[in-house]
Structure formats: structure tokens, C-alpha cells
Design a protein around this motif. Structure first.
Motif, PDB file in Angstrom:
ATOM      1  N   MET A  34       0.838  -1.198   0.000  1.00  0.00           N
ATOM      2  CA  MET A  34       0.000   0.000   0.000  1.00  0.00           C
ATOM      3  C   MET A  34       0.873   1.247   0.000  1.00  0.00           C
ATOM      4  SD  MET A  34      -2.973  -1.240   2.705  1.00  0.00           S
ATOM      5  CE  MET A  34      -3.990   0.227   2.563  1.00  0.00           C
ATOM      6  N   GLN A  35       1.950   1.222   0.773  1.00  0.00           N
ATOM      7  CA  GLN A  35       2.851   2.367   0.819  1.00  0.00           C
ATOM      8  C   GLN A  35       3.489   2.624  -0.547  1.00  0.00           C
ATOM      9  OE1 GLN A  35       4.255   1.307   5.382  1.00  0.00           O
ATOM     10  NE2 GLN A  35       5.785   1.958   3.914  1.00  0.00           N
ATOM     11  N   VAL A  36       3.895   1.566  -1.225  1.00  0.00           N
ATOM     12  CA  VAL A  36       4.519   1.724  -2.544  1.00  0.00           C
ATOM     13  C   VAL A  36       3.522   2.279  -3.550  1.00  0.00           C
ATOM     14  CG1 VAL A  36       5.536   0.476  -4.488  1.00  0.00           C
ATOM     15  CG2 VAL A  36       6.229  -0.082  -2.145  1.00  0.00           C
ATOM     16  N   ASP A  37       2.325   1.694  -3.614  1.00  0.00           N
ATOM     17  CA  ASP A  37       1.337   2.092  -4.615  1.00  0.00           C
ATOM     18  C   ASP A  37       0.804   3.498  -4.388  1.00  0.00           C
ATOM     19  OD1 ASP A  37       1.687  -0.381  -5.704  1.00  0.00           O
ATOM     20  OD2 ASP A  37      -0.179  -1.247  -4.951  1.00  0.00           O
ATOM     21  N   MET A  38       0.743   3.932  -3.126  1.00  0.00           N
ATOM     22  CA  MET A  38       0.191   5.250  -2.827  1.00  0.00           C
ATOM     23  C   MET A  38       1.278   6.279  -2.566  1.00  0.00           C
ATOM     24  SD  MET A  38      -3.164   4.367  -0.488  1.00  0.00           S
ATOM     25  CE  MET A  38      -3.772   6.049  -0.652  1.00  0.00           C
ATOM     26  N   GLY A  39       2.546   5.868  -2.631  1.00  0.00           N
ATOM     27  CA  GLY A  39       3.646   6.798  -2.418  1.00  0.00           C
ATOM     28  C   GLY A  39       3.709   7.332  -1.005  1.00  0.00           C
ATOM     29  N   ILE A  84     -19.264  -0.123   6.166  1.00  0.00           N
ATOM     30  CA  ILE A  84     -19.475  -0.310   4.727  1.00  0.00           C
ATOM     31  C   ILE A  84     -19.124   0.954   3.958  1.00  0.00           C
ATOM     32  CG2 ILE A  84     -21.249  -0.700   2.976  1.00  0.00           C
ATOM     33  CD1 ILE A  84     -22.643  -2.555   5.044  1.00  0.00           C
ATOM     34  N   ILE A  85     -19.603   2.107   4.431  1.00  0.00           N
ATOM     35  CA  ILE A  85     -19.294   3.382   3.770  1.00  0.00           C
ATOM     36  C   ILE A  85     -17.787   3.651   3.822  1.00  0.00           C
ATOM     37  CG2 ILE A  85     -19.620   5.881   3.879  1.00  0.00           C
ATOM     38  CD1 ILE A  85     -22.437   5.297   5.011  1.00  0.00           C
ATOM     39  N   GLY A  86     -17.168   3.367   4.979  1.00  0.00           N
ATOM     40  CA  GLY A  86     -15.727   3.562   5.103  1.00  0.00           C
ATOM     41  C   GLY A  86     -14.947   2.695   4.138  1.00  0.00           C
ATOM     42  N   CYS A  87     -15.411   1.463   3.918  1.00  0.00           N
ATOM     43  CA  CYS A  87     -14.742   0.574   2.961  1.00  0.00           C
ATOM     44  C   CYS A  87     -14.839   1.111   1.528  1.00  0.00           C
ATOM     45  CB  CYS A  87     -15.354  -0.823   3.039  1.00  0.00           C
ATOM     46  SG  CYS A  87     -14.938  -1.748   4.533  1.00  0.00           S
ATOM     47  N   ILE A  88     -16.004   1.626   1.168  1.00  0.00           N
ATOM     48  CA  ILE A  88     -16.181   2.184  -0.177  1.00  0.00           C
ATOM     49  C   ILE A  88     -15.251   3.371  -0.391  1.00  0.00           C
ATOM     50  CG2 ILE A  88     -17.814   3.356  -1.700  1.00  0.00           C
ATOM     51  CD1 ILE A  88     -20.047   1.687  -0.376  1.00  0.00           C
ATOM     52  N   ILE A  89     -15.181   4.255   0.622  1.00  0.00           N
ATOM     53  CA  ILE A  89     -14.319   5.430   0.511  1.00  0.00           C
ATOM     54  C   ILE A  89     -12.841   5.018   0.413  1.00  0.00           C
ATOM     55  CG2 ILE A  89     -13.487   7.471   1.756  1.00  0.00           C
ATOM     56  CD1 ILE A  89     -16.322   7.774   2.899  1.00  0.00           C
ATOM     57  N   SER A  90     -12.428   4.070   1.245  1.00  0.00           N
ATOM     58  CA  SER A  90     -11.033   3.638   1.251  1.00  0.00           C
ATOM     59  C   SER A  90     -10.656   2.943  -0.054  1.00  0.00           C
ATOM     60  CB  SER A  90     -10.767   2.702   2.438  1.00  0.00           C
ATOM     61  OG  SER A  90     -10.937   3.374   3.663  1.00  0.00           O
ATOM     62  N   ALA A  91     -11.568   2.110  -0.571  1.00  0.00           N
ATOM     63  CA  ALA A  91     -11.285   1.433  -1.837  1.00  0.00           C
ATOM     64  C   ALA A  91     -11.144   2.448  -2.965  1.00  0.00           C
ATOM     65  CB  ALA A  91     -12.401   0.438  -2.151  1.00  0.00           C
ATOM     66  N   PHE A  92     -11.995   3.469  -2.984  1.00  0.00           N
ATOM     67  CA  PHE A  92     -11.903   4.515  -4.008  1.00  0.00           C
ATOM     68  C   PHE A  92     -10.589   5.276  -3.879  1.00  0.00           C
ATOM     69  CE2 PHE A  92     -12.743   8.925  -5.365  1.00  0.00           C
ATOM     70  CZ  PHE A  92     -13.041   8.679  -6.712  1.00  0.00           C
ATOM     71  N   ALA A  93     -10.184   5.566  -2.609  1.00  0.00           N
ATOM     72  CA  ALA A  93      -8.915   6.267  -2.391  1.00  0.00           C
ATOM     73  C   ALA A  93      -7.739   5.422  -2.872  1.00  0.00           C
ATOM     74  CB  ALA A  93      -8.751   6.604  -0.912  1.00  0.00           C
ATOM     75  N   GLY A  94      -7.816   4.111  -2.651  1.00  0.00           N
ATOM     76  CA  GLY A  94      -6.751   3.230  -3.111  1.00  0.00           C
ATOM     77  C   GLY A  94      -6.610   3.230  -4.616  1.00  0.00           C
ATOM     78  N   MET A  95      -7.735   3.267  -5.309  1.00  0.00           N
ATOM     79  CA  MET A  95      -7.681   3.280  -6.776  1.00  0.00           C
ATOM     80  C   MET A  95      -7.144   4.598  -7.324  1.00  0.00           C
ATOM     81  SD  MET A  95     -11.128   1.183  -7.923  1.00  0.00           S
ATOM     82  CE  MET A  95     -12.262   2.086  -6.859  1.00  0.00           C
ATOM     83  N   MET A  96      -7.169   5.652  -6.488  1.00  0.00           N
ATOM     84  CA  MET A  96      -6.610   6.940  -6.920  1.00  0.00           C
ATOM     85  C   MET A  96      -5.083   6.897  -6.957  1.00  0.00           C
ATOM     86  SD  MET A  96      -9.104   9.502  -4.742  1.00  0.00           S
ATOM     87  CE  MET A  96      -8.101  10.947  -5.089  1.00  0.00           C
ATOM     88  N   GLY A  97      -4.497   5.918  -6.248  1.00  0.00           N
ATOM     89  CA  GLY A  97      -3.043   5.772  -6.266  1.00  0.00           C
ATOM     90  C   GLY A  97      -2.342   6.856  -5.475  1.00  0.00           C
ATOM     91  N   VAL A  99      -2.050  10.102  -6.208  1.00  0.00           N
ATOM     92  CA  VAL A  99      -2.460  11.472  -6.501  1.00  0.00           C
ATOM     93  C   VAL A  99      -2.734  12.215  -5.201  1.00  0.00           C
ATOM     94  CG1 VAL A  99      -3.452  10.777  -8.715  1.00  0.00           C
ATOM     95  CG2 VAL A  99      -4.914  10.912  -6.684  1.00  0.00           C
ATOM     96  N   ALA A 100      -2.700  13.545  -5.272  1.00  0.00           N
ATOM     97  CA  ALA A 100      -2.919  14.371  -4.086  1.00  0.00           C
ATOM     98  C   ALA A 100      -4.318  14.122  -3.512  1.00  0.00           C
ATOM     99  CB  ALA A 100      -2.746  15.846  -4.446  1.00  0.00           C
ATOM    100  N   GLY A 101      -4.391  13.987  -2.211  1.00  0.00           N
ATOM    101  CA  GLY A 101      -5.667  13.803  -1.519  1.00  0.00           C
ATOM    102  C   GLY A 101      -6.051  12.353  -1.313  1.00  0.00           C
ATOM    103  N   ALA A 102      -5.365  11.421  -1.958  1.00  0.00           N
ATOM    104  CA  ALA A 102      -5.740  10.007  -1.818  1.00  0.00           C
ATOM    105  C   ALA A 102      -5.494   9.508  -0.402  1.00  0.00           C
ATOM    106  CB  ALA A 102      -4.961   9.153  -2.822  1.00  0.00           C
ATOM    107  N   PHE A 103      -4.348   9.896   0.166  1.00  0.00           N
ATOM    108  CA  PHE A 103      -4.032   9.448   1.523  1.00  0.00           C
ATOM    109  C   PHE A 103      -5.041   9.989   2.527  1.00  0.00           C
ATOM    110  CE2 PHE A 103      -1.769  10.519   5.531  1.00  0.00           C
ATOM    111  CZ  PHE A 103      -1.637   9.228   6.018  1.00  0.00           C
ATOM    112  N   GLU A 104      -5.381  11.262   2.422  1.00  0.00           N
ATOM    113  CA  GLU A 104      -6.342  11.862   3.352  1.00  0.00           C
ATOM    114  C   GLU A 104      -7.708  11.193   3.229  1.00  0.00           C
ATOM    115  OE1 GLU A 104      -4.277  13.497   1.439  1.00  0.00           O
ATOM    116  OE2 GLU A 104      -2.999  14.564   2.883  1.00  0.00           O
ATOM    117  N   LEU A 105      -8.112  10.884   1.977  1.00  0.00           N
ATOM    118  CA  LEU A 105      -9.398  10.210   1.772  1.00  0.00           C
ATOM    119  C   LEU A 105      -9.363   8.795   2.357  1.00  0.00           C
ATOM    120  CD1 LEU A 105     -12.179  10.610   0.489  1.00  0.00           C
ATOM    121  CD2 LEU A 105     -11.268   9.617  -1.623  1.00  0.00           C
ATOM    122  N   MET A 106      -8.229   8.113   2.184  1.00  0.00           N
ATOM    123  CA  MET A 106      -8.072   6.787   2.770  1.00  0.00           C
ATOM    124  C   MET A 106      -8.175   6.859   4.290  1.00  0.00           C
ATOM    125  SD  MET A 106      -7.232   3.466   2.298  1.00  0.00           S
ATOM    126  CE  MET A 106      -6.295   3.267   0.777  1.00  0.00           C
TER     127      MET A 106
END
Length: 411
Positions: A34-39, A84-97, A99-106
Motif C-alpha cells: 500500500m505504501q509503494v502504490d500510494m507513495g 461499509i461506507i468507510g470501505c467504499i471510501i477507502s477502496a476509491f482512495a486506493g484506486m486513486m493511487g 495522486v494528491a488527496g488520496a491518503f487523506e481520503l483513505m
């Protein structure tokens, strides 16, 4: 309640501690990728765990208090959608890779998962205490411990399997388990409606809790002490054991994971067996505490005397056996001495202490690991203190005799 329906109830209620257990442990083997993919830095990667555990631990007591006031089922049906909502948000943040804001959304998604999981933690034992009585209650509480232990045992294994595909699926898996529990609780669990809509004053509730402690402190102190320090030492030992395995380099990662699962497996099996054998009276509860505590102490002594890797596995297995004997007795005794109005609150406090033990054990052992000998003697001191608490709390010990009492308040 017929057998088939009680089985369904046990299964879906058992999923609640399972959901809490996998919410953190499943992500440990996923963090490097996760650290590698999300920088992310290693500190940010650590926050992906901490952002779950902190709100979870803080929400444990509130979940119990709210369940006493508004109902167990209602709180469960609110908490599970948060996960469930938290999982959806985290999965979407993971797919962002990266990019800026992905970590905060995760992080936001993980916080929601922690809030939901923390609110669920005290509900399982409270549900069982409400829905079952007598020996069926003791067996049901033992089954809940099996689900709790199973979650801890298989979480790293599940994480490793998911990692072979993509770590994004971890959130899909977590979402699916939570959704499954939501549907089961909605359709299979029926709780009694509160006869009065009048909200109880807080001062009255606290007065009853003070009276409960004054009457049953000789049981409450040992139960809370074993819950806190038992988990503290178990996960501290596991942390050190993982360090030993990594340093030795003798085994593959799969074998390391299986060895780490041994004490948790022994705890789970003994919790199940003890709950089946445990009869609903005070003398049997006491014997389980005494025998289990002595076995835990023996395992800790072996770690001091024989610190070699192959004997450390045996020592941890012995500790897991002892703790597995204590936990069902602690749960059954606690369920016997609290009334319906206090169950959620008291069980939430008990669950919070156990969760704090899980969280603080690896942290403290990480600081102590620079002096292994001193660390092991410190751990032995803690487990010995739990036995001293029994000597201080109880007037009669059913060893070779029976303590003739009629209820848990007269000990």
C-alpha cells in the motif's frame, strides 16, 4: 428459541468481534505494498492502522452505553453501515493511487471503519447475555470467544491471500463481511422492545454502576485485571515472537505465520472447550481462573528460563491454553452479576480494557526489547500480579473443597 434459529443468532452475533479483529490485523501484511502504490512514507503507512484503532478504542464504551439506552440491534444496524461506507471510501482512495488527496481520503475511510467497529465491540457479549440463559449462555459466550480468536488467527493469512491478487480487495472483503452481518442481524435477531420510552437520568445509571462495583468488586477486579493484562502479555509476546522469527530466518513467511497462529489457536480451542464444560456456578468459575492463571504463569516462567526459539513456541502455546481457560469463565461470571440495564455499559468497559491490552502490548514490548531478559521478567511480574489479585479479592478458594455460597456477591 429453537436450535436452528439460535445457531443463526450465534453465527451473526459472532461476526461482530470477528469484524473488529480483522479490521486492523488483516491490513498488516498489506501495508508495504500500500505504501509503494500510494507513495506513502512508513509513518503514513502506520497511520493507516492507527486511524482505525484510535477511534475504535474511544468508541467502545460509547457503543455499550448507547446500546443500553437505544437497543443493541439499533446500534449494530447503525455501526455496520459506517464500516461499509468507510470501505467504499477507502477502496476509491486506493484506486486513486499516489495522486494528491488520496491518503487523506483513505484516512477518512479508515476512521469511519474504526468508529463503526468500536461501536460493535461490546455488543456481542451483551447480545448473548440478553438472548440466552444458564448453560446455553456460557456456551454462547464461549462461541463468541471462538469467533474473536478466529478473527485474530486468520486475519494475517487472509491479508496474505488478498495481497497475491490486489490489496484493493481487502476493502471489498471487509465490506462483504459487514454487509453479511448487517443482513443477518436485521432478519434473525429479535430483541425485546423497551417497555418505557422514558430516558433514564445519568445520575441514576451511575448510582447503579457504583452499587454494582461495591457489591461485586471481588469479581469485577479479577475479571478486568485478567482481561487487560492477559491481552497485553499475549500480544506483547506475539510481537517479540515475530521479531525472533524474522531474526532467525529459518522459516518461510507462511511457516512464520502458522507459528504465530499457534498461541491464538490454542486460546480459541480452549475457550470453546472450556465454555462447553463450564457449569454455571461460582466454584467452577473460580477453578477456571485459578487453573488458567497458573498455566499462564507457567508459560511465562518457561519464557524466562528457556528463551530458545523452539521452546518459545511451546511456552506461548501453554500461555494461550491458560488464557483460553480463563476467558470463558470471566465472560460467564461477568454476565451473571450484571443486570440488563448495565450490560452494555459494563461489557463495553471490559471490551475497552481488552482492546487496550491488545494495542499497548506490542508498543511496550517494542520499547523493552533492547533488554530481553528484563522484558521477560517484567512480563512475568505482570502475570504474577494477576494471581495476587485473586488472593486479594477472594475469601474462599475451591481447591479440594467447595465454597458454599449461593450467589456471586458472597465470596
Amino acid at each position: 428459541m429453537d436450535g436452528a434459529r439460535s445457531t443463526y443468532i450465534l453465527f451473526f452475533v459472532g461476526l461482530l468481534p470477528f469484524i473488529m479483529a480483522i479490521g486492523n490485523s488483516m491490513f498488516i501484511p498489506l501495508l508495504p505494498q500500500m505504501q509503494v502504490d500510494m507513495g506513502l512514507t512508513s509513518v503514513e503507512g502506520g497511520w493507516l492502522l492507527t486511524s482505525f484503532s484510535i477511534p475504535a478504542s474511544l468508541l467502545v464504551p460509547l457503543g455499550g452505553i448507547f446500546s443500553d439506552r437505544y437497543g443493541r440491534k439499533r446500534i449494530a444496524l447503525i455501526s455496520l453501515p459506517l464500516i461499509i461506507i468507510g470501505c467504499i471510501i477507502s477502496a476509491f482512495a486506493g484506486m486513486m493511487g499516489s495522486v494528491a488527496g488520496a491518503f487523506e481520503l483513505m484516512m477518512f475511510g479508515r476512521v469511519l471503519q474504526g468508529v463503526g467497529a468500536g461501536s460493535l465491540t461490546p455488543l456481542a457479549m451483551a447480545f448473548i447475555t440478553d438472548l440466552f440463559e444458564g448453560e446455553r449462555r456460557n456456551r454462547a459466550l464461549g462461541t463468541v470467544e471462538v469467533f474473536n480468536g478466529a478473527g485474530k488467527v486468520i486475519s494475517p493469512i487472509v491479508g496474505g491471500v488478498i495481497l497475491s491478487f490486489s490489496w484493493y480487495f481487502s476493502f471489498v472483503f471487509y465490506l462483504a463481511i459487514s454487509l453479511f452481518a448487517f443482513i443477518g442481524i436485521m432478519f434473525f435477531i429479535r430483541t425485546k422492545k423497551t417497555p418505557s420510552k422514558e430516558v433514564e437520568k445519568n445520575i441514576e445509571k451511575w448510582r447503579r454502576l457504583i452499587d454494582l462495583f461495591h457489591t461485586h468488586w471481588r469479581w469485577l477486579i479479577p475479571i478486568f485485571t485478567f482481561g487487560l493484562f492477559g491481552m497485553f502479555l499475549l500480544f506483547g509476546y506475539l510481537f517479540y515472537f515475530s521479531y525472533l522469527l524474522e531474526m532467525s530466518g529459518d522459516f518461510s513467511s507462511l511457516i512464520n505465520g502458522l507459528l504465530l497462529a499457534v498461541p491464538l489457536l490454542m486460546l480459541t480451542v480452549l475457550s470453546f472447550v472450556t465454555a462447553r464444560k463450564l457449569k454455571g456456578n461460582e466454584n467452577n468459575y473460580k477453578r477456571a481462573f485459578i487453573y488458567g492463571g497458573l498455566i499462564m504463569t507457567s508459560g511465562s516462567v518457561m519464557m524466562v528460563v528457556q528463551p530458545e526459539l523452539h521452546l518459545f513456541v511451546l511456552s506461548m502455546a501453554i500461555y494461550g491454553v491458560g488464557f483460553g481457560i480463563v476467558l470463558p469463565a470471566a465472560n460467564a461470571a461477568l454476565a451473571s452479576i450484571i443486570s440488563v440495564k448495565e450490560r452494555g455499559t459494563v461489557f463495553s468497559f471490559y471490551s475497552m480494557l481488552r482492546f487496550l491490552g491488545v494495542a499497548l502490548g506490542p508498543l511496550c514490548f517494542g520499547y523493552w526489547i533492547s533488554n530481553v531478559e528484563q522484558m521477560m521478567f517484567t512480563a512475568l511480574f505482570f502475570v504474577t500480579c494477576t494471581m495476587v489479585v485473586l488472593l486479594f479479592s477472594w475469601k474462599c478458594f475451591p481447591l479440594g473443597k467447595e465454597c458454599h455460597v449461593t450467589d456471586l456477591s458472597r465470596i
